[in-house]
Design a protein around this motif. Sequence first.
Motif, PDB file in Angstrom:
ATOM      1  N   ARG A   1       0.917  -1.194   0.038  1.00 33.65           N
ATOM      2  CA  ARG A   1       0.000   0.021   0.209  1.00 33.65           C
ATOM      3  C   ARG A   1       0.567   1.170   0.004  1.00 33.65           C
ATOM      4  O   ARG A   1       1.656   1.106   0.778  1.00 33.65           O
ATOM      5  N   GLY A   2       0.587   2.273  -0.818  1.00 33.76           N
ATOM      6  CA  GLY A   2       1.426   3.460  -1.009  1.00 33.76           C
ATOM      7  C   GLY A   2       2.464   3.421  -1.919  1.00 33.76           C
ATOM      8  O   GLY A   2       3.103   4.278  -2.233  1.00 33.76           O
ATOM      9  N   SER A   3       2.621   2.222  -2.858  1.00 32.31           N
ATOM     10  CA  SER A   3       3.373   2.064  -3.789  1.00 32.31           C
ATOM     11  C   SER A   3       2.928   3.019  -4.986  1.00 32.31           C
ATOM     12  O   SER A   3       1.766   2.971  -5.074  1.00 32.31           O
ATOM     13  N   HIS A   4       3.943   3.774  -5.684  1.00 32.81           N
ATOM     14  CA  HIS A   4       3.603   4.623  -6.798  1.00 32.81           C
ATOM     15  C   HIS A   4       4.117   3.879  -8.158  1.00 32.81           C
ATOM     16  O   HIS A   4       5.090   3.231  -8.160  1.00 32.81           O
ATOM     17  N   GLY A   5       3.317   3.939  -9.369  1.00 26.83           N
ATOM     18  CA  GLY A   5       3.777   3.618 -10.408  1.00 26.83           C
ATOM     19  C   GLY A   5       2.905   3.891 -11.760  1.00 26.83           C
ATOM     20  O   GLY A   5       2.217   5.178 -11.511  1.00 26.83           O
ATOM     21  N   THR A   6       3.028   3.621 -12.719  1.00 31.19           N
ATOM     22  CA  THR A   6       2.390   4.012 -13.744  1.00 31.19           C
ATOM     23  C   THR A   6       1.415   2.737 -14.516  1.00 31.19           C
ATOM     24  O   THR A   6       1.858   1.711 -14.594  1.00 31.19           O
ATOM     25  N   LEU A   7       0.295   2.959 -14.532  1.00 30.81           N
ATOM     26  CA  LEU A   7      -0.753   1.917 -15.327  1.00 30.81           C
ATOM     27  C   LEU A   7      -0.901   2.209 -16.741  1.00 30.81           C
ATOM     28  O   LEU A   7      -1.078   3.523 -17.259  1.00 30.81           O
ATOM     29  N   GLU A   8      -0.470   1.260 -17.538  1.00 27.74           N
ATOM     30  CA  GLU A   8      -0.777   1.290 -18.915  1.00 27.74           C
ATOM     31  C   GLU A   8      -1.985   0.331 -19.349  1.00 27.74           C
ATOM     32  O   GLU A   8      -1.677  -1.020 -19.101  1.00 27.74           O
ATOM     33  N   VAL A   9      -3.105   0.913 -19.849  1.00 26.28           N
ATOM     34  CA  VAL A   9      -4.006   0.129 -20.323  1.00 26.28           C
ATOM     35  C   VAL A   9      -3.894   0.638 -22.053  1.00 26.28           C
ATOM     36  O   VAL A   9      -4.058   1.360 -22.233  1.00 26.28           O
ATOM     37  N   PRO A  10      -4.097  -0.707 -22.868  1.00 23.85           N
ATOM     38  CA  PRO A  10      -3.935  -0.588 -24.283  1.00 23.85           C
ATOM     39  C   PRO A  10      -5.126   0.192 -24.686  1.00 23.85           C
ATOM     40  O   PRO A  10      -6.609   0.177 -24.182  1.00 23.85           O
ATOM     41  N   GLY A  11      -4.751   1.178 -25.545  1.00 28.01           N
ATOM     42  CA  GLY A  11      -5.902   2.259 -25.957  1.00 28.01           C
ATOM     43  C   GLY A  11      -5.982   3.381 -25.023  1.00 28.01           C
ATOM     44  O   GLY A  11      -6.570   4.405 -25.432  1.00 28.01           O
ATOM     45  N   LEU A  12      -5.272   3.485 -23.965  1.00 33.19           N
ATOM     46  CA  LEU A  12      -5.317   4.812 -23.193  1.00 33.19           C
ATOM     47  C   LEU A  12      -3.894   5.119 -22.980  1.00 33.19           C
ATOM     48  O   LEU A  12      -2.964   4.249 -22.918  1.00 33.19           O
ATOM     49  N   PRO A  13      -3.642   6.592 -22.618  1.00 34.89           N
ATOM     50  CA  PRO A  13      -2.332   6.888 -22.460  1.00 34.89           C
ATOM     51  C   PRO A  13      -1.806   6.518 -20.941  1.00 34.89           C
ATOM     52  O   PRO A  13      -2.738   6.108 -20.048  1.00 34.89           O
ATOM     53  N   PRO A  14      -0.883   6.162 -20.610  1.00 38.24           N
ATOM     54  CA  PRO A  14      -0.187   5.942 -19.334  1.00 38.24           C
ATOM     55  C   PRO A  14      -0.572   6.725 -18.180  1.00 38.24           C
ATOM     56  O   PRO A  14      -0.655   8.074 -18.480  1.00 38.24           O
ATOM     57  N   VAL A  15      -1.157   6.145 -16.913  1.00 39.57           N
ATOM     58  CA  VAL A  15      -1.287   7.274 -16.143  1.00 39.57           C
ATOM     59  C   VAL A  15      -0.574   6.825 -14.694  1.00 39.57           C
ATOM     60  O   VAL A  15      -0.506   5.772 -14.361  1.00 39.57           O
ATOM     61  N   PRO A  16      -0.137   7.845 -13.898  1.00 37.86           N
ATOM     62  CA  PRO A  16       0.326   7.809 -12.477  1.00 37.86           C
ATOM     63  C   PRO A  16      -0.461   7.289 -11.589  1.00 37.86           C
ATOM     64  O   PRO A  16      -1.779   7.939 -11.544  1.00 37.86           O
ATOM     65  N   VAL A  17      -0.282   6.347 -11.006  1.00 34.48           N
ATOM     66  CA  VAL A  17      -1.318   6.012  -9.886  1.00 34.48           C
ATOM     67  C   VAL A  17      -0.513   5.617  -8.522  1.00 34.48           C
ATOM     68  O   VAL A  17       0.600   5.403  -8.489  1.00 34.48           O
ATOM     69  N   ARG A  18      -1.282   5.272  -7.462  1.00 36.03           N
ATOM     70  CA  ARG A  18      -0.610   4.854  -6.073  1.00 36.03           C
ATOM     71  C   ARG A  18      -1.734   3.714  -5.699  1.00 36.03           C
ATOM     72  O   ARG A  18      -2.885   3.924  -5.705  1.00 36.03           O
ATOM     73  N   VAL A  19      -1.106   2.712  -5.155  1.00 39.28           N
ATOM     74  CA  VAL A  19      -1.668   1.739  -4.402  1.00 39.28           C
ATOM     75  C   VAL A  19      -2.349   2.046  -3.262  1.00 39.28           C
ATOM     76  O   VAL A  19      -1.741   2.475  -2.289  1.00 39.28           O
ATOM     77  N   VAL A  20      -3.820   2.089  -3.090  1.00 38.77           N
ATOM     78  CA  VAL A  20      -4.628   2.377  -1.846  1.00 38.77           C
ATOM     79  C   VAL A  20      -5.316   1.244  -1.318  1.00 38.77           C
ATOM     80  O   VAL A  20      -5.769   1.536  -0.179  1.00 38.77           O
ATOM     81  N   GLY A  21      -5.376   0.173  -1.707  1.00 45.32           N
ATOM     82  CA  GLY A  21      -6.105  -0.903  -1.188  1.00 45.32           C
ATOM     83  C   GLY A  21      -5.433  -2.159  -1.495  1.00 45.32           C
ATOM     84  O   GLY A  21      -5.264  -2.240  -2.761  1.00 45.32           O
ATOM     85  N   GLN A  22      -5.614  -3.228  -0.605  1.00 38.39           N
ATOM     86  CA  GLN A  22      -5.189  -4.446  -1.239  1.00 38.39           C
ATOM     87  C   GLN A  22      -6.399  -5.537  -0.739  1.00 38.39           C
ATOM     88  O   GLN A  22      -6.941  -5.198   0.291  1.00 38.39           O
ATOM     89  N   GLY A  23      -6.379  -6.597  -1.233  1.00 36.85           N
ATOM     90  CA  GLY A  23      -7.320  -7.767  -0.801  1.00 36.85           C
ATOM     91  C   GLY A  23      -7.257  -8.581  -2.023  1.00 36.85           C
ATOM     92  O   GLY A  23      -6.160  -8.933  -2.607  1.00 36.85           O
ATOM     93  N   ASP A  24      -8.468  -9.243  -2.344  1.00 36.92           N
ATOM     94  CA  ASP A  24      -8.591  -9.933  -3.431  1.00 36.92           C
ATOM     95  C   ASP A  24      -8.611  -9.167  -4.950  1.00 36.92           C
ATOM     96  O   ASP A  24      -8.032  -9.512  -5.839  1.00 36.92           O
ATOM     97  N   ILE A  25      -8.768  -7.605  -4.730  1.00 36.31           N
ATOM     98  CA  ILE A  25      -8.650  -6.822  -5.705  1.00 36.31           C
ATOM     99  C   ILE A  25      -7.782  -5.866  -5.191  1.00 36.31           C
ATOM    100  O   ILE A  25      -7.728  -5.336  -4.206  1.00 36.31           O
ATOM    101  N   THR A  26      -6.641  -5.435  -5.849  1.00 34.89           N
ATOM    102  CA  THR A  26      -5.720  -4.039  -5.744  1.00 34.89           C
ATOM    103  C   THR A  26      -6.524  -2.880  -6.154  1.00 34.89           C
ATOM    104  O   THR A  26      -6.953  -2.896  -7.368  1.00 34.89           O
ATOM    105  N   ARG A  27      -6.445  -2.071  -5.392  1.00 38.06           N
ATOM    106  CA  ARG A  27      -7.222  -0.745  -5.603  1.00 38.06           C
ATOM    107  C   ARG A  27      -6.184   0.403  -5.808  1.00 38.06           C
ATOM    108  O   ARG A  27      -5.356   0.616  -5.091  1.00 38.06           O
ATOM    109  N   LEU A  28      -6.261   1.138  -7.069  1.00 41.02           N
ATOM    110  CA  LEU A  28      -5.447   2.141  -7.325  1.00 41.02           C
ATOM    111  C   LEU A  28      -6.223   3.690  -7.421  1.00 41.02           C
ATOM    112  O   LEU A  28      -7.241   3.510  -7.868  1.00 41.02           O
ATOM    113  N   ALA A  29      -5.526   4.611  -6.920  1.00 44.38           N
ATOM    114  CA  ALA A  29      -6.045   5.725  -7.070  1.00 44.38           C
ATOM    115  C   ALA A  29      -5.214   6.552  -8.156  1.00 44.38           C
ATOM    116  O   ALA A  29      -3.971   6.685  -8.372  1.00 44.38           O
TER     117      ALA A  29
END
Length: 147
Positions: A93-121
């Motif tokens: 939690r709190g890790s910073h990175g860049t999310l790249e989804v095909p068809g979208l420009p890269p976007v800076p994100v931060r991990v805000v939650g963990q569990g079965d699903i990782t939530r990014l802000a």
Amino acid sequence: MAGASREIDDSRMSVGMMHSASGQVLATMDGLQNRLESVVEGAVSAIRHRPSARSGLDLPATLHGVAAAAVPVRVVSLDPLGACLRMERPLPRGSHGTLEVPGLPPVPVRVVGQGDITRLALLQDKQAGAWQSSLIAYLAKLESEAA
């Protein structure tokens, strides 16, 4: 004897002052808790009713900068404020990175939650507005393709 009596009186006065101060702290904490609950309720309500949210996805994507190598992920939910991902190993939690989804420009994100699903802000930077506009068009395209 008079000295002992004076020390007792001073101690009683100190205890009374501490008791009063603790009461003031408690009252302040109650007020802060009420305000925090109100803010959280408002945020949750806004999230539930935000436009352009899209869940039920299963899109391939890549997360860069949060581990030694690029991390392949699956996007299960995407909106202008962030994303929910499925991934093999959880990230801190709190890790910073860049999310790249095909068809979208890269976007800076931060991990805000963990569990079965990782939530990014989404980190609000200069490109955030452009990414959000691209996302809205991207989600509209997905919607029309699904129909």
